[in-house]
Write an enzyme that holds these catalytic residues in place. Structure first.
Site, mmCIF file in Angstrom:
data_model
loop_
_atom_site.group_PDB
_atom_site.id
_atom_site.type_symbol
_atom_site.label_atom_id
_atom_site.label_comp_id
_atom_site.label_asym_id
_atom_site.label_seq_id
_atom_site.Cartn_x
_atom_site.Cartn_y
_atom_site.Cartn_z
ATOM 1 C CG ASP A 88 -2.201 -0.841 0.953
ATOM 2 O OD1 ASP A 88 -2.411 -1.234 -0.217
ATOM 3 O OD2 ASP A 88 -2.925 -1.141 1.916
ATOM 4 C CE LYS A 91 4.765 -3.366 -3.541
ATOM 5 N NZ LYS A 91 4.200 -2.915 -2.244
ATOM 6 C CB THR A 92 0.181 -1.126 -8.143
ATOM 7 O OG1 THR A 92 0.550 -2.389 -7.572
ATOM 8 C CG2 THR A 92 -0.622 -1.362 -9.386
ATOM 9 C CG HIS A 135 9.168 -7.521 -1.576
ATOM 10 N ND1 HIS A 135 9.572 -7.207 -0.305
ATOM 11 C CD2 HIS A 135 8.864 -6.350 -2.155
ATOM 12 C CE1 HIS A 135 9.497 -5.911 -0.142
ATOM 13 N NE2 HIS A 135 9.066 -5.362 -1.248
HETATM 14 P P1 GDP Z 1 1.059 -1.100 -3.497
HETATM 15 O O1 GDP Z 1 0.410 -2.079 -2.569
HETATM 16 O O2 GDP Z 1 2.418 -0.711 -2.998
HETATM 17 O O3 GDP Z 1 1.082 -1.543 -4.922
HETATM 18 O O4 GDP Z 1 0.207 0.247 -3.402
HETATM 19 P P2 GDP Z 1 -0.897 0.815 -4.413
HETATM 20 O O5 GDP Z 1 -0.256 1.421 -5.603
HETATM 21 O O6 GDP Z 1 -1.923 -0.212 -4.631
HETATM 22 O O7 GDP Z 1 -1.471 2.012 -3.556
HETATM 23 C C1 GDP Z 1 -2.108 1.822 -2.323
HETATM 24 C C2 GDP Z 1 -3.077 2.960 -2.073
HETATM 25 O O8 GDP Z 1 -2.366 4.181 -1.942
HETATM 26 C C3 GDP Z 1 -4.078 3.157 -3.184
HETATM 27 O O9 GDP Z 1 -5.326 3.476 -2.637
HETATM 28 C C4 GDP Z 1 -3.513 4.329 -3.970
HETATM 29 O O10 GDP Z 1 -4.505 5.077 -4.607
HETATM 30 C C5 GDP Z 1 -2.866 5.136 -2.854
HETATM 31 N N1 GDP Z 1 -1.733 5.947 -3.353
HETATM 32 C C6 GDP Z 1 -0.681 5.516 -4.081
HETATM 33 N N2 GDP Z 1 0.136 6.529 -4.364
HETATM 34 C C7 GDP Z 1 -0.404 7.622 -3.827
HETATM 35 C C8 GDP Z 1 -0.024 9.010 -3.783
HETATM 36 O O11 GDP Z 1 0.991 9.439 -4.311
HETATM 37 N N3 GDP Z 1 -0.839 9.851 -3.073
HETATM 38 C C9 GDP Z 1 -1.979 9.432 -2.470
HETATM 39 N N4 GDP Z 1 -2.696 10.336 -1.828
HETATM 40 N N5 GDP Z 1 -2.362 8.155 -2.509
HETATM 41 C C10 GDP Z 1 -1.602 7.265 -3.163
HETATM 42 MG MG MG Z 2 0.457 -3.343 -5.748
#
Ligand code: GDP
Ligand code: MG
Length: 368
Positions: A88, A91-92, A135
């Site tokens: 969260d 990354k995606t 990972h």
């Molecule tokens: P992952 O699990 O690392 O792949 O994370 P995700 O890309 O799925 O992002 C997790 C959550 O964080 C989602 O609800 C995204 O919309 C939110 N998010 C990601 N990047 C940002 C950002 O730069 N700003 C904000 N406010 N939210 C973000």
């Molecule tokens: Mg992800």
């Protein structure tokens, strides 16, 4: 740099050096036992000795590893990047932002598909991103000895800071000797504390440049597309420091990044070309499977006839579905490719069999 001589190659293949020299003379090369050989010649020689194919199958990787390219054949190649970080932390979102930024720069509205990797372009230079789930893919490939990543982008959410998987990512990257660029994400959030992230990462040995260290930190927002190009510029900067090079002018070698069985197309795999150039029509071995490149395409669905170093391409033409992390090697002909694959299959069956017989023995003892 290390070179493989006629003598060393003979030893590895388990043949007499004189026999190798005789073959080389037939190929028009008047050489002595201490003469260094290039990959193509070594491969050709190895395949000449058909009866030694068992050794060749085993030592093929070593042979490729051991023969360095003459510096004049080496050209700059794009960096290959993996994004890691806690769940969260974005990354995606960051992978999407990078890709979208680039799609806008290139052909608008291009339909992209997931092939496990993609390349983007910034100021005429390419960067390849692996987007196989972080990972696991990284560790799985590393566990299998595949070195596919040049640079890790470590995503840390500025509103959450260093978390367990952040530490894990730092440890993996360090163990692999891969430099880290930190993307402090979600700086658009009012509760973002980028300075705290720097502080916490310093405790893990990642000291930002402004604090006297050598780790690059970039504050980004994947969601609002803030500083995405700046991040990519830093990747290119890091790549320049690393002086990444490859020889595009030889048979391709790479790693399987992702593979699946497609209903219509049969086995399909994404190959990250790491050395040489992959062309339609090439024969290859990947793990226990062989094949011939029937068609190639990138993540934009563009049909390609060739792919050079650091390029990820989806390849059709495998005899079976290879594993992520399998080494992909092109060979001069189909017969050799098939021989090596079937030899490996046999070896695999033997080890599986050994496992089972061991298991049944243990079970037997348990019963007693
Ligand atoms: P992952 O699990 O690392 O792949 O994370 P995700 O890309 O799925 O992002 C997790 C959550 O964080 C989602 O609800 C995204 O919309 C939110 N998010 C990601 N990047 C940002 C950002 O730069 N700003 C904000 N406010 N939210 C973000
Ligand atoms: Mg992800």
């Amino acid at each position: 740099t290390e070179t493989i001589t006629v003598g060393e190659l003979a030893k590895r293949m388990g043949v007499k050096a004189n026999d190798l020299i005789r073959s080389l003379i037939k190929m028009g090369m008047m050489v002595t036992i201490n003469h260094p050989l290039d990959v193509d010649t070594a491969t050709l020689l190895a395949s000449d000795f058909g009866y030694e194919i068992e050794n060749v199958a085993i030592d093929l990787d070593e042979i490729f590893e051991a023969v360095p390219d003459a510096p004049e054949f080496l050209q700059k190649r794009p960096p290959v990047v993996t994004i890691m970080g806690h769940v969260d932390h974005g990354k995606t979102s960051l992978l999407d932002a990078i890709r979208e930024t680039n799609v806008i720069a290139g052909e608008a509205g291009g339909i992209t598909q997931h092939i496990g990797a993609y390349d983007v372009e910034l100021k005429g230079r390419k960067i390849t991103f692996l987007d196989t789930p972080g990972h696991e893919a990284f560790t799985a490939m590393r566990a299998r000895g595949a070195k596919v990543t040049d640079i890790v982008i470590l995503v840390v959410a500025a509103d959450d800071g260093v978390m367990p998987q952040t530490r894990e990512a730092v440890n993996h990257s360090k163990a692999a000797g891969v430099p880290i660029i930190v993307a402090v994400n979600k700086i658009d959030k009012p509760e973002a504390k980028p300075e705290r992230v720097k502080q916490e990462l310093m405790e893990l040995g990642l000291v930002s440049e402004e604090w006297g260290g050598d780790t690059i930190f970039v504050e980004v927002s994947a969601k609002k597309h803030i500083n995405i190009s700046e991040l990519l510029e830093m990747v290119l900067l890091q790549a320049d420091v690393m002086d990444l090079k490859a020889n595009a002018d030889k048979a391709a070698r790479g790693t399987i990044v992702e593979a699946k069985l497609d209903r219509g197309r049969g086995p399909v795999a994404t190959v990250l070309v790491q050395d040489g150039t992959l062309k339609v029509g090439d024969f290859f071995v990947a793990g226990v499977h062989s094949g011939r490149v029937r068609a190639m395409q990138n993540d934009r669905g563009d049909k390609l006839v060739s792919a050079g170093p650091s390029m990820p391409v989806e390849v059709i033409g495998f005899t079976g579905v290879p594993d992520a992390g399998d080494v992909f090697i092109c060979l001069p002909d189909e017969k050799k490719a098939k021989e090596i694959a079937s030899h490996r299959q046999q070896k695999l069956r033997e080890t599986e069999l050994a496992k089972h017989s061991k298991l049944s023995l243990e079970q037997l003892y348990e019963k007693i």
